[in-house]
Design an enzyme around this catalytic site. Structure first.
Site, PDB file in Angstrom:
ATOM      1  N   ARG A 232      21.960 -56.970  51.005  1.00 10.83           N
ATOM      2  CA  ARG A 232      20.621 -57.230  51.516  1.00 10.83           C
ATOM      3  C   ARG A 232      20.665 -57.460  53.018  1.00 10.83           C
ATOM      4  O   ARG A 232      21.563 -58.141  53.530  1.00 10.83           O
ATOM      5  CB  ARG A 232      20.013 -58.477  50.848  1.00 10.83           C
ATOM      6  CG  ARG A 232      19.352 -58.178  49.510  1.00 10.83           C
ATOM      7  CD  ARG A 232      18.146 -57.242  49.678  1.00 10.83           C
ATOM      8  NE  ARG A 232      17.552 -56.802  48.438  1.00 10.83           N
ATOM      9  CZ  ARG A 232      17.860 -55.666  47.778  1.00 10.83           C
ATOM     10  NH1 ARG A 232      18.811 -54.871  48.227  1.00 10.83           N
ATOM     11  NH2 ARG A 232      17.225 -55.329  46.677  1.00 10.83           N
ATOM     12  N   GLU A 261      12.589 -52.816  56.319  1.00  9.74           N
ATOM     13  CA  GLU A 261      12.851 -51.420  55.948  1.00  9.74           C
ATOM     14  C   GLU A 261      11.542 -50.642  55.892  1.00  9.74           C
ATOM     15  O   GLU A 261      10.625 -51.075  55.202  1.00  9.74           O
ATOM     16  CB  GLU A 261      13.563 -51.370  54.592  1.00  9.74           C
ATOM     17  CG  GLU A 261      14.941 -52.020  54.671  1.00  9.74           C
ATOM     18  CD  GLU A 261      15.752 -51.935  53.384  1.00  9.74           C
ATOM     19  OE1 GLU A 261      15.292 -51.297  52.419  1.00  9.74           O
ATOM     20  OE2 GLU A 261      16.838 -52.496  53.351  1.00  9.74           O
ATOM     21  N   HIS A 281      19.296 -47.398  52.983  1.00 16.50           N
ATOM     22  CA  HIS A 281      19.220 -48.070  51.677  1.00 16.50           C
ATOM     23  C   HIS A 281      19.453 -47.068  50.533  1.00 16.50           C
ATOM     24  O   HIS A 281      18.593 -46.840  49.685  1.00 16.50           O
ATOM     25  CB  HIS A 281      17.853 -48.754  51.500  1.00 16.50           C
ATOM     26  CG  HIS A 281      17.876 -49.845  50.465  1.00 16.50           C
ATOM     27  ND1 HIS A 281      17.046 -50.941  50.523  1.00 16.50           N
ATOM     28  CD2 HIS A 281      18.622 -50.020  49.345  1.00 16.50           C
ATOM     29  CE1 HIS A 281      17.273 -51.728  49.477  1.00 16.50           C
ATOM     30  NE2 HIS A 281      18.230 -51.175  48.746  1.00 16.50           N
TER      31      HIS A 281
HETATM   32  N1  LIG Z   1      22.142 -51.214  48.568  1.00 16.98           N
HETATM   33  C1  LIG Z   1      21.574 -51.058  47.405  1.00 16.98           C
HETATM   34  O1  LIG Z   1      20.909 -50.073  47.150  1.00 16.98           O
HETATM   35  C2  LIG Z   1      21.770 -52.090  46.343  1.00 16.98           C
HETATM   36  C3  LIG Z   1      21.837 -51.690  45.004  1.00 16.98           C
HETATM   37  C4  LIG Z   1      22.022 -52.648  44.016  1.00 16.98           C
HETATM   38  C5  LIG Z   1      22.110 -53.972  44.362  1.00 16.98           C
HETATM   39  N2  LIG Z   1      22.000 -54.336  45.653  1.00 16.98           N
HETATM   40  C6  LIG Z   1      22.127 -55.739  46.040  1.00 16.98           C
HETATM   41  O2  LIG Z   1      23.478 -56.119  45.912  1.00 16.98           O
HETATM   42  C7  LIG Z   1      23.574 -57.511  45.675  1.00 16.98           C
HETATM   43  C8  LIG Z   1      24.562 -57.795  44.566  1.00 16.98           C
HETATM   44  O3  LIG Z   1      24.137 -57.207  43.373  1.00 16.98           O
HETATM   45  P1  LIG Z   1      24.933 -57.455  41.994  1.00 16.98           P
HETATM   46  O4  LIG Z   1      24.297 -56.566  40.997  1.00 16.98           O
HETATM   47  O5  LIG Z   1      26.377 -57.406  42.196  1.00 16.98           O
HETATM   48  O6  LIG Z   1      24.499 -58.954  41.705  1.00 16.98           O
HETATM   49  P2  LIG Z   1      25.274 -60.039  40.835  1.00 16.98           P
HETATM   50  O7  LIG Z   1      24.273 -61.067  40.489  1.00 16.98           O
HETATM   51  O8  LIG Z   1      26.029 -59.396  39.731  1.00 16.98           O
HETATM   52  O9  LIG Z   1      26.327 -60.652  41.862  1.00 16.98           O
HETATM   53  C9  LIG Z   1      25.980 -61.504  42.909  1.00 16.98           C
HETATM   54  C10 LIG Z   1      27.138 -62.450  43.114  1.00 16.98           C
HETATM   55  O10 LIG Z   1      26.894 -63.193  44.293  1.00 16.98           O
HETATM   56  C11 LIG Z   1      27.400 -64.498  44.078  1.00 16.98           C
HETATM   57  N3  LIG Z   1      26.802 -65.401  45.048  1.00 16.98           N
HETATM   58  C12 LIG Z   1      25.540 -65.885  45.073  1.00 16.98           C
HETATM   59  N4  LIG Z   1      25.383 -66.698  46.136  1.00 16.98           N
HETATM   60  C13 LIG Z   1      26.567 -66.704  46.789  1.00 16.98           C
HETATM   61  C14 LIG Z   1      27.015 -67.359  47.959  1.00 16.98           C
HETATM   62  N5  LIG Z   1      26.200 -68.167  48.652  1.00 16.98           N
HETATM   63  N6  LIG Z   1      28.267 -67.133  48.360  1.00 16.98           N
HETATM   64  C15 LIG Z   1      29.100 -66.324  47.657  1.00 16.98           C
HETATM   65  N7  LIG Z   1      28.736 -65.696  46.524  1.00 16.98           N
HETATM   66  C16 LIG Z   1      27.473 -65.891  46.097  1.00 16.98           C
HETATM   67  C17 LIG Z   1      27.035 -64.789  42.651  1.00 16.98           C
HETATM   68  O11 LIG Z   1      27.821 -65.809  42.097  1.00 16.98           O
HETATM   69  C18 LIG Z   1      27.311 -63.456  41.985  1.00 16.98           C
HETATM   70  O12 LIG Z   1      28.619 -63.411  41.469  1.00 16.98           O
HETATM   71  C19 LIG Z   1      22.151 -57.957  45.408  1.00 16.98           C
HETATM   72  O13 LIG Z   1      21.618 -58.518  46.592  1.00 16.98           O
HETATM   73  C20 LIG Z   1      21.410 -56.677  45.121  1.00 16.98           C
HETATM   74  O14 LIG Z   1      20.045 -56.778  45.428  1.00 16.98           O
HETATM   75  C21 LIG Z   1      21.857 -53.423  46.652  1.00 16.98           C
HETATM   76  O1  LIG Z   2      18.331 -54.072  44.560  1.00 17.86           O
HETATM   77  C1  LIG Z   2      18.502 -52.910  44.248  1.00 17.86           C
HETATM   78  O2  LIG Z   2      18.485 -52.500  43.078  1.00 17.86           O
HETATM   79  C2  LIG Z   2      18.825 -51.949  45.326  1.00 17.86           C
HETATM   80  O3  LIG Z   2      18.609 -52.496  46.558  1.00 17.86           O
HETATM   81  C3  LIG Z   2      18.205 -50.612  45.160  1.00 17.86           C
HETATM   82  O4  LIG Z   2      16.921 -50.549  45.686  1.00 17.86           O
HETATM   83  P1  LIG Z   2      16.084 -49.194  45.505  1.00 17.86           P
HETATM   84  O5  LIG Z   2      15.721 -49.112  44.066  1.00 17.86           O
HETATM   85  O6  LIG Z   2      14.891 -49.347  46.381  1.00 17.86           O
HETATM   86  O7  LIG Z   2      16.970 -48.074  45.904  1.00 17.86           O
END
Ligand SMILES: NC(=O)c1ccc[n+]([C@@H]2O[C@H](COP(=O)([O-])OP(=O)(O)OC[C@H]3O[C@@H](n4cnc5c(N)ncnc54)[C@H](O)[C@@H]3O)[C@@H](O)[C@H]2O)c1
Ligand SMILES: O=C(O)[C@H](O)COP(=O)(O)O
Length: 529
Positions: A232, A261, A281
């Site tokens: 994020r 964004e 993204h």
């Molecule tokens: N770029 C993209 O398109 C995309 C896609 C999917 C997810 N994401 C983002 O990626 C991130 C992670 O997703 P995920 O599915 O692995 O989530 P998840 O919930 O499986 O993992 C998140 C982890 O972060 C840890 N955490 C929370 N606060 C913390 C802190 N202060 N310090 C250290 N660790 C901490 C939690 O314990 C957990 O293990 C989310 O923010 C999600 O929105 C981005």
């Molecule tokens: O949190 C998510 O699932 C990712 O950031 C993906 O976002 P998007 O669906 O807009 O690609």
């Protein structure tokens, strides 16, 4: 009744197909102006979105029929969950549908950053060569620090291990066992920052993770560190990236996500820095991930709209329990008991204790929500459901306490509501007797047995001959039949409580005729019909 769902933000078209199979109508509007969205959202029971649509209180105020907001993906930071909760709207996501794609994108970014791939591609495409300028670094034997060892962090670890990287992680909410299992050393944050050649973050944006990397921690970073953010925007302080690069502390950054964004003009300026590579993204933007999250969210929403299953719900633990057969009867009991309490409690009462015995202790949270739903259903104009009942109760200043009791002398599984000392009836208990058979079993210490159904007349009376006759003849004169009754008394000739199920609703005049009877007090009429 036909159900309508609105699909926003380029949600994969397979989403509409799944809804169609479930006989739910889906309109796909990938590009819609906010003003138009406000005009049409009222038509829909559910919406599906990605990160491109912001759902705030204002938008929700136009969504009269909305029951579910479904995120085809993970992050729900674009949804005002408290506002949805107060409106009784369920928010759900698909937590693992895009894990692999995002992990792969992250690994790609790590390699692209190490080898200057985007910058050198640009150079060649514009007719240049510059092999010396794009000298890279191996990731083999380098240390990768992972902040957030959840689903994506774990998949990144497993993949980068195969590249020969040494792995460190900081995640206060994971276990040593999990880290050990995947070959990661779990360390404190400062230790990780000081030892990592590459840093990748996989946490939500929270108060704790916001600006985790900024000029303020420059001294803690291993010089030459490379930063990757596919989680994020805002975990790395964007405006500090160029200064950190110019000071030689950070060798480069790879960003997929941004605080705004698309980025603001200033942020676009930052992104022009040659040591920063960026994607718009794209972490979850693969055919596979989009298909998975679209199918998952459509199935989850369809199940929830049909009250079959509430998988993926984020703002109500209670609702996700509703398909559990064990808890279902107690939820119904709790709601009925809540309705009774709501009708006998004094005006402005706000201090309630809920006591659970036996199996009810396992489900105290959902049972409290159900009691509150029953209590509030007759007082609040907004529709109260299990999602928003607690919110309304707290907003109205209710002070709630829950106690779990190991046993009761008469009943195994019991719910008791204590309405406070100022109430004419202070405490009322009920139990499940069989399918659909819910009964009040005790009022203020008086044993009683009355089915929780229909229209109930409840009063206290002196325990002397003729009292019941007086009440029943008064009712009879008004053509009101008694369906069932139950009496409880302290002892011969003392005080008694009588509860009567009458065959129809009573009006104020009819109730007055009971109030006026000698020896009868604390008359309450309770409607459960
Ligand atoms: N770029 C993209 O398109 C995309 C896609 C999917 C997810 N994401 C983002 O990626 C991130 C992670 O997703 P995920 O599915 O692995 O989530 P998840 O919930 O499986 O993992 C998140 C982890 O972060 C840890 N955490 C929370 N606060 C913390 C802190 N202060 N310090 C250290 N660790 C901490 C939690 O314990 C957990 O293990 C989310 O923010 C999600 O929105 C981005
Ligand atoms: O949190 C998510 O699932 C990712 O950031 C993906 O976002 P998007 O669906 O807009 O690609």
């Amino acid at each position: 009744m036909s159900l309508n769902v609105l699909l926003l933000d380029n949600v994969d078209p397979v989403c509409a197909e799944v809804f169609k199979e479930r006989n739910i109508h889906a309109d796909q509007r990938p590009k819609i102006e906010l003003d138009e969205l406000k005009k049409i959202i009222g038509k829909y029971e559910a919406i599906v979105l990605r990160s491109g649509t912001t759902v705030d209180e204002e938008l929700l105020s136009h969504a009269e029929n909305l029951r579910i907001i479904g995120r085809a993906g993970v992050g729900v930071d674009n949804i005002d969950i408290p506002a949805a909760t107060s409106k009784g709207v369920l928010v759900m996501n698909t937590p693992d549908g895009n894990t692999i794609s995002t992990a792969e994108h992250t690994c790609g970014m790590i390699i692209a950053l190490a080898r200057n791939i985007p910058q050198s591609v640009d150079r060649v495409k514009s007719g240049g060569w510059d092999r010396k300028k794009f000298m890279g670094t191996e990731v083999h034997s380098k240390t990768l620090g992972i902040v957030g060892l959840g689903k994506i962090g774990t998949e990144v670890a497993l993949r980068m291990k195969q590249f020969g990287m040494d792995l460190l992680a900081y995640d206060p909410f994971t276990t040593q066992d999990h880290a050990k299992e995947i070959g990661v050393e779990l360390v404190e944050l400062d230790d990780l920052l000081g030892r990592s050649d590459f840093l990748t973050v996989h946490t939500p944006l929270t108060e704790k993770t916001k600006n985790m990397i900024s000029l303020d921690v420059a001294d803690k970073l291993k010089p030459g560190i490379r930063l990757v953010n596919c989680a994020r925007g805002g975990i790395y302080k964007e405006e500090d990236l160029v200064p950190l690069i110019e000071k030689g502390i950070v060798a480069g950054a790879a960003l997929d996500v941004y605080t705004t964004e698309p980025p603001t003009k200033e942020l676009y300026e930052t992104l022009k820095n040659p040591s920063i590579i960026c994607t718009p993204h794209l972490g979850a933007s693969t055919e596979e991930a989009q298909e998975k999250v679209a199918v998952q969210i459509a199935s989850q929403i369809s199940d929830a709209l049909e009250n079959k299953n509430y998988k993926g719900s984020l703002n109500s633990k209670s609702i996700s329990l509703l398909t559990n057969d064990e808890v279902q009867p107690y939820v119904e009991l709790a709601e009925k008991l809540g309705k009774v309490s709501g009708q006998i409690m004094p005006d402005n009462a706000n201090n309630f204790s809920f006591e659970y015995t036996g199996i009810c202790t396992k489900y105290s949270e959902v049972l409290t929500d159900a009691i509150l739903k029953g209590m509030l259903s007759q007082y609040v104009s907004e529709s109260v459901n299990l999602i928003n009942a607690r919110h309304y109760a707290l907003e109205r200043g209710f002070k709630l306490s829950e106690t779990n009791k190991s046993d009761d002398k008469n009943y195994n599984d019991l719910i008791t509501i204590k309405l406070g000392d100022s109430s004419e009836y202070k405490q009322i208990s009920a139990a499940v007797f069989g399918p659909g058979d819910y009964r009040i079993v005790e009022i203020d210490g008086f044993g009683i047995e009355l089915r929780l159904e229909g229209d109930i007349l409840m009063y206290q009376n002196l325990d002397k001959p003729g009292m019941l006759a007086a009440v029943s003849s008064t009712l009879a004169k008004q053509d009101i039949n008694i369906g069932a009754l139950s009496l409880g008394r302290e002892g011969k000739g003392s005080n008694a409580i009588t509860a009567v199920i009458v065959d129809r609703q009573l009006n104020n005049e009819e109730l007055d005729s009971i109030y006026k009877l000698d020896g009868v007090s604390n008359v309450k009429y309770i409607s459960l019909s």
